[in-house]
Design a protein around this motif. Sequence first.
Motif, PDB file in Angstrom:
ATOM      1  N   GLU A   1       0.835  -1.198   0.000  1.00 21.38           N
ATOM      2  CA  GLU A   1       0.000   0.000   0.000  1.00 21.38           C
ATOM      3  C   GLU A   1       0.874   1.253   0.000  1.00 21.38           C
ATOM      4  OE1 GLU A   1      -4.123   1.231   2.017  1.00 21.38           O
ATOM      5  OE2 GLU A   1      -2.515   0.996   3.494  1.00 21.38           O
TER       6      GLU A   1
ATOM      7  N   SER B   1      -4.562  -0.614  -2.287  1.00 20.22           N
ATOM      8  CA  SER B   1      -5.118   0.073  -1.122  1.00 20.22           C
ATOM      9  C   SER B   1      -5.971  -0.919  -0.352  1.00 20.22           C
ATOM     10  CB  SER B   1      -5.979   1.264  -1.550  1.00 20.22           C
ATOM     11  OG  SER B   1      -6.782   1.726  -0.468  1.00 20.22           O
TER      12      SER B   1
ATOM     13  N   GLN C   1      -8.618  -0.315   0.872  1.00 19.78           N
ATOM     14  CA  GLN C   1     -10.007  -0.026   0.512  1.00 19.78           C
ATOM     15  C   GLN C   1     -10.356  -0.514  -0.894  1.00 19.78           C
ATOM     16  OE1 GLN C   1     -12.029   0.856   2.836  1.00 19.78           O
ATOM     17  NE2 GLN C   1     -10.309   1.077   4.265  1.00 19.78           N
ATOM     18  N   ASP C   2      -9.404  -1.137  -1.579  1.00 24.17           N
ATOM     19  CA  ASP C   2      -9.701  -1.718  -2.891  1.00 24.17           C
ATOM     20  C   ASP C   2     -10.754  -2.803  -2.755  1.00 24.17           C
ATOM     21  OD1 ASP C   2      -7.871  -0.153  -4.213  1.00 24.17           O
ATOM     22  OD2 ASP C   2      -6.322  -1.709  -4.345  1.00 24.17           O
ATOM     23  N   ASN C   3     -11.682  -2.824  -3.696  1.00 24.15           N
ATOM     24  CA  ASN C   3     -12.629  -3.920  -3.761  1.00 24.15           C
ATOM     25  C   ASN C   3     -11.885  -5.195  -4.142  1.00 24.15           C
ATOM     26  OD1 ASN C   3     -14.809  -5.711  -4.710  1.00 24.15           O
ATOM     27  ND2 ASN C   3     -16.081  -3.888  -4.478  1.00 24.15           N
TER      28      ASN C   3
ATOM     29  N   LYS D   1     -19.344  -5.469  -2.032  1.00 28.17           N
ATOM     30  CA  LYS D   1     -18.629  -4.364  -1.392  1.00 28.17           C
ATOM     31  C   LYS D   1     -17.487  -4.828  -0.488  1.00 28.17           C
ATOM     32  CE  LYS D   1     -22.563  -1.186  -1.564  1.00 28.17           C
ATOM     33  NZ  LYS D   1     -23.457  -0.289  -0.778  1.00 28.17           N
TER      34      LYS D   1
ATOM     35  N   THR E   1     -13.886  -5.467   0.698  1.00 26.48           N
ATOM     36  CA  THR E   1     -12.590  -4.854   0.415  1.00 26.48           C
ATOM     37  C   THR E   1     -11.455  -5.682   1.017  1.00 26.48           C
ATOM     38  OG1 THR E   1     -12.595  -3.520   2.431  1.00 26.48           O
ATOM     39  CG2 THR E   1     -13.662  -2.565   0.479  1.00 26.48           C
TER      40      THR E   1
ATOM     41  N   HIS F   1      -9.585  -4.644   3.281  1.00 27.88           N
ATOM     42  CA  HIS F   1      -9.732  -4.420   4.726  1.00 27.88           C
ATOM     43  C   HIS F   1     -10.583  -5.517   5.362  1.00 27.88           C
ATOM     44  CE1 HIS F   1     -10.716  -2.284   8.503  1.00 27.88           C
ATOM     45  NE2 HIS F   1     -11.958  -2.657   8.271  1.00 27.88           N
ATOM     46  N   HIS F   2     -11.653  -5.919   4.713  1.00 22.47           N
ATOM     47  CA  HIS F   2     -12.525  -6.953   5.271  1.00 22.47           C
ATOM     48  C   HIS F   2     -11.822  -8.307   5.320  1.00 22.47           C
ATOM     49  CE1 HIS F   2     -15.826  -4.109   3.763  1.00 22.47           C
ATOM     50  NE2 HIS F   2     -15.829  -4.041   5.079  1.00 22.47           N
TER      51      HIS F   2
END
Length: 457
Positions: A75, A81, A83-85, A99, A101, A103-104
């Motif tokens: 990153e 990122s 936050q990228d899907n 949705k 990402t 992060h998930h």
Amino acid sequence: MNKNVAELDKNLIEMCKKAKIPGMALIAAKNGEVIYENYVGYRNKAAQLPVTGDTIFGVASLTKSFTALAIMILEEEGKLSVQDNVIKWLPQLTFIQPKTTIHHLLTHTAGYPGMASFHLARLESLTRDPDGRYLFGKIPTTNGAVKGVPDMMEKMNEFDEDFIGAPGELFNYSNECYALLQEIVERASGESFEELMKRMIFEPLEMDRSIFKVADLRTFSDVTQLYAFTKDKKKDAYHSPTWWESGNIYGAGALKTSAKDMMKYLEVFRNDGNVNGKQIVSKKGIDKMLTAYCTTPNENQYGYGMMIGKYKGVDVVGHGGGVKGVSSYMLLAKKEGITITVLTNIAEVAAENLALTVFRYILDLEEPKLGQSAYQLSTEELTKYSGIYQSHEGQKIEVREKENGLVLHIQHNTVTVAPYQENLFQLPDGKKVAFLTDGQGNITGIFRGMRYLQKCT
């Protein structure tokens, strides 16, 4: 640090003896300087070869923080990122919510139920291992081999179950999430996961006894053998030589390393990404990894590849790992400058308790005293929790009521839990087990450790 080191030595030896741990390596440091180390037992019991700080062990899920660290580095290089899907990087993955990402995936909050997809990559090892069925349980079957993450994604796409929540809604520990992260790392960097780990982490930190492949163990001396418990645990552990591999999937739990190498790694987090004058990752990247983004139903918190919490009022982060022949734990108290690594060569032992025992000695903390909750339930009220809970990952828990409590039958073990508050029960060691409900108050699942299991009967 408590000056009575001989007492600490004795306590750890007794803990290992009581738990029937064949071999253990433990190192503790303050501000990067080793202040305590203890090596108990053997890496090879038959030959009576002792454990050392250089002994290579499996570390299982301690690997996940390495994968998360690689994401942070990429990153900062502008290659992805958080936050990228996920679909941006893995368009062939259809069993994913729109949705979701990166992060998930990092926080195990993609909404995935327990699945067998990752374990299918272990199928060759499990079937080759004479102890595979006994130690793992029901071995999954599949048409076609699962050698890497693309194969695993195909199996995920065939999975016919609902998600357990929207992205970010519910934590459920998932090896699949970190396998997917490995694939994203490889696609974003253009390197293999092994090459990237070596270049970004192992070489800068001089972690020269850290590898992923079982075949590479042959190039080292001082490697532990693996051990397992008999079914009733009344006999000493026995030698069970087969290592479980997961094909070319490394990012969820395939790291093999030494206690000394792990201590070098923990310096990255203690020192805000700077080790030996090398800035591996920025302080911002470390802070992102060590931020608590979600709380589990049983009151744990998780960042990126790290558990976040407090112990006796002290901020701590860490992670455990467990698989056949492995129980491991790493701990960092950043403000106090304390780092601890514990590695053992058998599953189903509390490496975390060994680490916390040393942690208490270093900071002169009292051993926690578990209070009894005043919350009580009648036998009739407890009945609603009884039943079979399981996931497609292979885990199964049978719950039965007893006087003011529940009995949990988990593979070869039986534990008793006491009511703590509504839908929350306490284990003898103070950890919690939570039950989840639907809108009508019906029990739908159990959350034990880091995993959700659905109620079946």
